[in-house]
Design an enzyme around this catalytic site. Structure first.
Site, PDB file in Angstrom:
ATOM      1  CD  GLU A  63      -1.822  -2.345   1.587  1.00 38.22           C
ATOM      2  OE1 GLU A  63      -0.646  -2.601   1.927  1.00 38.22           O
ATOM      3  OE2 GLU A  63      -2.743  -3.171   1.645  1.00 38.22           O
ATOM      4  CG  HIS A 132     -10.114  -6.736   7.983  1.00 36.10           C
ATOM      5  ND1 HIS A 132      -9.155  -7.304   8.784  1.00 36.10           N
ATOM      6  CD2 HIS A 132      -9.680  -6.911   6.706  1.00 36.10           C
ATOM      7  CE1 HIS A 132      -8.188  -7.812   8.032  1.00 36.10           C
ATOM      8  NE2 HIS A 132      -8.482  -7.582   6.766  1.00 36.10           N
TER       9      HIS A 132
END
Lengths: 330, 333
Positions: A63, A132
């Site tokens: 990322e 998450h």
């Protein structure tokens, strides 16, 4: 006049992506599994088939590096839409976002623009566990140079995604995955909303509920419950957290004299505190009661369904708090 | 497997170097050295505040690489970036004004030495984050590849950035996407106050590029022609669609991490040995040996850059500081 029909929130964002990519060759998509796979939530389905690997770029699971490349591409003529698969993972791109993207235009005295969008999905309620499920949008509102939007309806999602892509600044686009299947009227064709414009989602006169993202749906459900008790709640959706449409929020509170601020992220040092104090600064003399803040529970979002939903504000609790406020019990 | 090592070439014929180009290389290095000597003086005199990081000793790397770039080619620099900016064509007056925090600087005084951007010359900025410019250059290479015009991008970073994970992420993507980017490491022996060997695993950091299948070579960073020769190969690869390259240029930082660093961690014998390889002295001698320059032309060149820097200081000192009306401008476009 554009006509509208009902489509899902997911499809509405996709319509904006198709529209902007057809309109402007410099719009590219970058992210993990967004190409032939079509995205883990099917949120990029069909784009790869039409635009190919040159414009719909599958990145490795890197990322920080991939987002940094998006920033460099944005500084040199591209308009990347960079997808961060889960909102929790914005922590992985923070340096490139905070220390580079947000500041380049300012530090270079306008020599460079960074026209990019970070698109990321948040939301409690899918049993995804503590890494998450978080909604960390408040972090990004703290950094000057970034714009932060959080649409609550399919039409707003389409209009704000188109606006975010056309904006010459970095815009963070928070979508709630629990809204993906929400179906509502969406204008066909070109539909662009101004960033920084709040909207009254339901009119009322006893109390203003300012709610963000998916919490707007919770607020509308609470307003419905309160209506049965003869209490009229106004629901205002800022739609954009930065810039914030202070005038529209304050005007509503001046009308109702009471405010509840609702956000799905952590309550501590969060969105609710910022908006509540903004209201107090601008409308103190109109207030009949303290501004109430309701946010997510300040714990890591647990996995088990008996625990997870306890962290999320719900319509019953909101209706209870707002009703008590109106009745002078707060 | 050992890294391919490139010996410094000293043949002008082989390099296809004209006298004009040779003098330009020398002048460019002299300009950087002179600019920074004046920055040091101005810093010590309190005219420049904050922290400044000087590149004296490393000039051959910036000049060797940038002398081969076109205006449209992109560079991303680091905290020790005055040399990169000047070698890429930055205006000396606007550079000096920025370093002094004046309104006429490249960033109107908002960035200072760590944030000098020069869009007109393809410079994505010096950078306050170690390794921060690496993905920016790769992103510019992605843009260049999409445009198809043959431009290349270069990121300059120090040996300190060899231990940033970001470098490996970006090298991997540059390799799989065959991006036209050069990773140029200036190995000056120290990351801030710490010797590279104390914090870096493995027998040779060149392996870090080779691991990704990136053509990688270690170069004498005190020899502008050696740098230029290696950079030319890398640029040719990038322009012809053959992807990234990695150069480690062995050099030395004459000064400390920043001006004022006492440098107790340095070995004086080692420092003296490096100074004997000074890139400006060495290249000047070579130009004379092959009759491309005389001692007089070299002195005249030096006087020319001194005049240019002196004029830049005069302009910067006369320029206004930014005022309150500039504080919030350009936050958003």
């Amino acid at each position: 006049m554009t006509s509208s029909r009902t489509v899902t929130y997911r499809a509405a964002v996709l319509e904006a992506l198709f529209g902007e990519m057809r309109r402007d060759d410099s719009v590219i998509l970058m992210g993990e599994d967004i190409g032939a796979a079509g995205g883990v939530f099917k949120q990029t389905e069909g784009l790869f088939a039409e635009f190919g690997a040159d414009r719909v770029i599958d990145t490795p699971i890197s990322e920080a590096g991939a987002f940094g490349i998006a920033v460099g591409a944005a500084m040199t003529g591209q308009r990347p839409v960079f997808e961060v698969m889960f909102g929790d993972f914005i922590t992985l791109i923070m340096d490139q976002l905070v220390n580079q993207a947000a500041k380049v235009h300012y530090m270079s005295a306008g020599q460079f623009n960074v026209p990019l969008v970070v698109r990321t999905a948040v939301g409690i309620g899918s049993n995804l566990g503590p890494q998450h499920s978080q909604s960390l949008h408040a972090w990004l509102t703290h950094v000057p140079g970034l714009k932060v939007v959080m649409p609550s309806t399919p039409a707003d999602a389409k209009g704000l995604m188109a606006a975010a892509i056309r904006d010459d600044n970095p815009v963070i686009f928070f979508e709630d995955r629990m809204l993906y299947n929400l179906r509502d009227a969406v204008p066909e064709g070109d539909h662009v909303l101004p960033i920084g414009s709040a909207e009254i989602k339901r009119s009322g006169h006893d109390v203003t509920i300012i709610a963000t993202g998916r919490m707007v749906q919770t607020a509308l459900a609470a307003a419905e419950l309160m209506a049965r008790e003869e209490i009229s709640a106004e629901v205002v959706d800022p739609r954009s957290l930065v810039p914030l449409d202070v005038e529209r929020l304050v005007d509503s509170v001046k009308k109702t004299s009471r405010a509840v601020v609702l956000d799905g992220g952590y309550r501590q040092y969060g969105i609710t505190g910022e908006i509540a104090s903004t209201i107090t600064e601008h409308a103190f003399d109109w207030l009949d009661a303290p501004v109430i803040r309701i946010g997510g529970a300040d714990v890591p979002i647990p996995f088990s369904k008996t625990l997870e939903l306890l962290t999320l504000p719900n319509a019953e609790r909101l209706a209870h708090e707002a009703t008590a406020l109106v009745r002078g019990q707060r | 497997m050992t890294a391919p090592l490139q010996k410094a070439s000293t043949s002008s014929v082989q390099l296809n170097l004209t006298a004009k180009e040779g003098l330009q290389l020398l002048r460019s290095m002299q300009l950087i050295r002179t600019f920074e000597e004046q920055v040091r003086t101005l810093y010590s005199g309190g005219v420049i505040p904050g922290l400044v990081h000087l590149c004296a000793g490393q000039e051959a790397v910036a000049v060797g690489v940038c002398s081969l770039l076109n205006t449209q080619d992109i560079i991303a620099s680091n905290h020790r970036g005055h040399g990169h900016c000047l070698a890429k064509g930055a205006d000396v007056s606007r550079m000096m004004a920025e370093v002094m925090g004046r309104r006429t600087g490249y960033g109107m005084g908002r960035g200072g030495t760590l944030h000098v951007f020069d869009a007109a010359n393809g410079n994505l900025g010096t950078n306050g984050i170690v390794g921060g410019g690496i993905p920016l250059a790769a992103g510019a290479a992605l843009s260049a590849k999409r445009r198809g015009g043959g431009e290349v991008a270069v990121c300059f970073f120090g040996d300190g950035a060899l231990n940033q994970g970001l470098l490996f992420e970006v090298m991997n993507m540059a390799a799989i996407w065959r991006l036209p980017v050069l990773f140029v490491c200036e190995n000056n022996g120290f990351g801030e106050f710490t010797a590279i060997e104390d914090v870096t695993a493995g027998p040779d950091p060149i392996a870090r590029g080779l691991a990704f299948g990136i053509p990688s070579e270690t170069v004498d960073g005190m020899d502008v022609l050696a740098v230029r020769t290696a950079a030319q190969r890398a640029i040719d690869r990038a322009r012809s669609g053959r992807g990234p390259s990695f150069l480690i240029c062995m050099t030395y930082r004459y000064g400390g991490h920043h001006v004022g660093d006492k440098q107790d961690y340095k070995d004086n014998t080692e420092a003296e040995a490096w100074r004997l390889k000074d890139p400006i002295e060495r290249f000047g001698r070579w130009l004379q040996e092959i009759d491309m320059a005389t001692a007089e032309t070299i002195v005249a060149l030096k006087h020319g850059v001194e005049d240019e820097v002196r004029a830049a200081i005069g302009l910067a000192k006369a320029a206004p500081f930014p005022d309150a009306s500039d504080l919030g401008a350009s936050l958003h476009d």
